[in-house]
Design a protein around this motif. Structure first.
Motif, PDB file in Angstrom:
ATOM      1  N   LEU A 143      46.896  64.120   0.581  1.00 16.83           N
ATOM      2  CA  LEU A 143      47.079  62.524   0.726  1.00 16.83           C
ATOM      3  C   LEU A 143      46.494  61.698  -0.356  1.00 16.83           C
ATOM      4  N   LYS A 145      54.437  59.731   2.123  1.00 15.64           N
ATOM      5  CA  LYS A 145      54.155  58.654   1.178  1.00 15.64           C
ATOM      6  C   LYS A 145      55.260  57.703   1.172  1.00 15.64           C
ATOM      7  N   SER A 146      56.485  58.119   1.296  1.00 17.71           N
ATOM      8  CA  SER A 146      57.685  57.184   1.168  1.00 17.71           C
ATOM      9  C   SER A 146      57.525  56.098   2.260  1.00 17.71           C
ATOM     10  N   ARG A 155      54.798  55.415   4.022  1.00 15.50           N
ATOM     11  CA  ARG A 155      53.618  54.555   4.116  1.00 15.50           C
ATOM     12  C   ARG A 155      53.816  53.303   2.995  1.00 15.50           C
ATOM     13  N   GLU A 156      54.778  53.710   1.986  1.00 16.36           N
ATOM     14  CA  GLU A 156      54.827  52.754   1.044  1.00 16.36           C
ATOM     15  C   GLU A 156      55.386  51.552   1.299  1.00 16.36           C
ATOM     16  N   ASP A 198      49.221  53.645   9.265  1.00 15.38           N
ATOM     17  CA  ASP A 198      49.170  54.793   8.253  1.00 15.38           C
ATOM     18  C   ASP A 198      48.874  55.950   9.133  1.00 15.38           C
ATOM     19  N   THR A 255      51.358  59.229   9.454  1.00 17.98           N
ATOM     20  CA  THR A 255      51.055  60.349   9.194  1.00 17.98           C
ATOM     21  C   THR A 255      51.161  61.653  10.089  1.00 17.98           C
TER      22      THR A 255
END
Length: 454
Positions: free
Chosen positions: A157, A214-215, A217-218, A227, A231
């Motif tokens: 990450l 990632k998607s 958290r964006e 976050d 995760t």
């Protein structure tokens, strides 16, 4: 993992005997880990006694994601090893991340444990639970394995951060470079250690997990607490799905034709062996004889040969023709009937999927080859050298029909080439772990493609 004797050389590489070097430090580390494990068990027992329904509901909803009957049945059917891993991971999650609904109020489990009225814990135990709550789960890639000492891990990450050396002996017995796992890293005394919970995943699963994290958290504000929750939830869900699903082996594809590999054996009745021998001997693309069997081959541009069909006499009047795909078997049948149709008669075909239980059972029962292990390893190295010599120039479906040499020039395909090289490294490390000997070094592939191992 082998136990280190007091008079053995220390695995740290100092050249000293273990008792004169790292034994005292390792004993202190082991004593501390025992204290921490006792604290975990004490804390979990206290939760079970004082908040059984709240903890159970948190596990059911937040960790298990509200499992249906099928999922619960799959959990009941887990192997002892996976069941133990699940228990360890649930326990650590309860102490580090769980939020309990206590009388309509959300309270973190570790706050209840460390607060007034909580269980009696040693100072070390309290500190460990406090640290668990501070450190989030993350996804890591194994960059290096130092046997009986530790690992070098890269945070997937945060790839911009430098790799971390982790003190961990047990995992060096089964992890290899490029393995992927979710875990919590903690600083202890003078080194990082793994917290205890481990979410080991295949690379493909881990990469999907990484993309999902990632998607998700964006779309959030970047709040560290959110976050952390995203995760942990995704790592747990991906890991659970991977251990609970009925896993099927990947479909195997013939590299030369792109066809699905199906082990195909055609049986023929032979009326005249002498005539069969005469006919096959006259074929320029056939080698062999009746004693050893025949092989039909094709010549490649680089001067090597590739088998298209192998023909083996069985009994007084039977010829078995083996091919690795049904398409090659159809071609072999048409060819044989054209050149020897007057003396052979097709009887029956047997097709076996190499992923099937029948094929796997046959492989387990196959006798060991009467070849010394050292010679076997030399032959394997020679085969791999020939195979990988031209591999960078071969068009691959995984690279959208481009060769690795072409794909590294494409920014979108370049990461896929890196993944293929890591997969090759992993397979070779696993092979050596199972069979011993020296690994086949594919550094030349990385160098030829202008890529770095990182």
């Amino acid at each position: 993992m082998n136990k280190i004797g007091r008079n053995d050389l220390c695995p740290c590489g100092s050249g000293k005997k273990y008792k004169k070097c790292c034994l005292a430090k390792d004993d202190q580390f082991a004593s501390r880990r025992r204290d921490e494990e006792r604290a975990i068990q004490t804390a979990l027992s206290w939760l079970e006694e004082h908040y059984p329904e709240e903890a159970s509901e948190a596990v059911r909803i937040d960790f298990m994601d509200g499992p249906d009957e099928g999922k619960l049945d799959a959990i009941d059917d887990l192997s002892p090893r996976l069941a133990q891993a699940l228990s360890i991971n649930i326990g650590e999650w309860l102490l580090a991340d769980a939020v309990l609904d206590v009388n309509g109020k959300d309270i973190k489990a570790h706050e209840l444990i460390l607060g007034k009225g909580g269980p009696l814990l040693t100072s070390r135990g309290r500190e460990w639970i406090r640290e668990l709550a501070k450190h989030p789960l993350s996804l890591y890639e194994v960059k290096e394995v130092i046997k009986d000492q530790g690992l070098v891990l890269t945070d997937m990450l945060h790839p911009d951060q430098p790799p971390v050396r982790v003190r961990e002996r047990a995992a060096t017995g089964f992890l290899v470079p490029w393995d992927t796992l979710g875990t919590r890293l903690m600083w202890q005394d003078d080194s990082f250690v793994m917290s205890g919970a481990t979410y080991l995943m295949e690379r493909e699963t881990a990469l999907d997990c990484l993309a999902e994290i990632k998607s998700e958290r964006e779309h959030e504000s970047g709040d560290p607490a959110i976050d952390r929750y995203i995760t942990a939830s995704i790592i747990i869900n991906c890991w659970l799905d991977s251990i609970l699903e009925i896993r099927t082996l990947p479909e195997l594809v013939d590299m030369s034709t792109g066809d699905k590999i199906l082990l195909t054996t055609d049986h023929y009745r032979v009326a005249d062996w002498k005539e069969v021998e005469r006919i096959l001997e006259a074929q320029e693309d056939v080698d062999g004889d009746r004693d050893e069997g025949w092989n039909r081959f094709e010549e490649l541009e680089d001067g090597r040969c590739r088998s298209r069909a192998s023909m083996v006499p069985k009994g007084p009047d039977t010829l078995e023709v083996f091919c690795r795909t049904t398409k090659l078997a159809d071609e072999a049948r048409q060819w044989l009937e054209e050149i020897a149709g007057s003396v052979i008669t097709y009887k029956i075909r047997e097709v076996v999927d190499p992923r099937s239980e029948k094929a796997l059972d046959a492989a387990k029962l196959a006798p060991e080859p009467d070849i010394p292990q050292e010679i076997q390893r030399q032959l394997i190295h020679q085969y791999l050298a020939k195979h990988y010599e031209t591999w960078p120039e071969i068009a691959l479906p995984a690279l959208k029909g481009k060769s690795p040499l072409e794909a590294v020039k494409d920014k979108k395909l370049r990461p896929l080439v890196v993944e293929l090289l890591k997969a090759i490294d992993q397979l070779e490390a696993r092979r050596i772990d199972q069979t011993g000997g020296e690994p086949f070094d594919v550094t030349f592939l990385w160098e030829r493609l202008g890529l770095r191992r990182e």
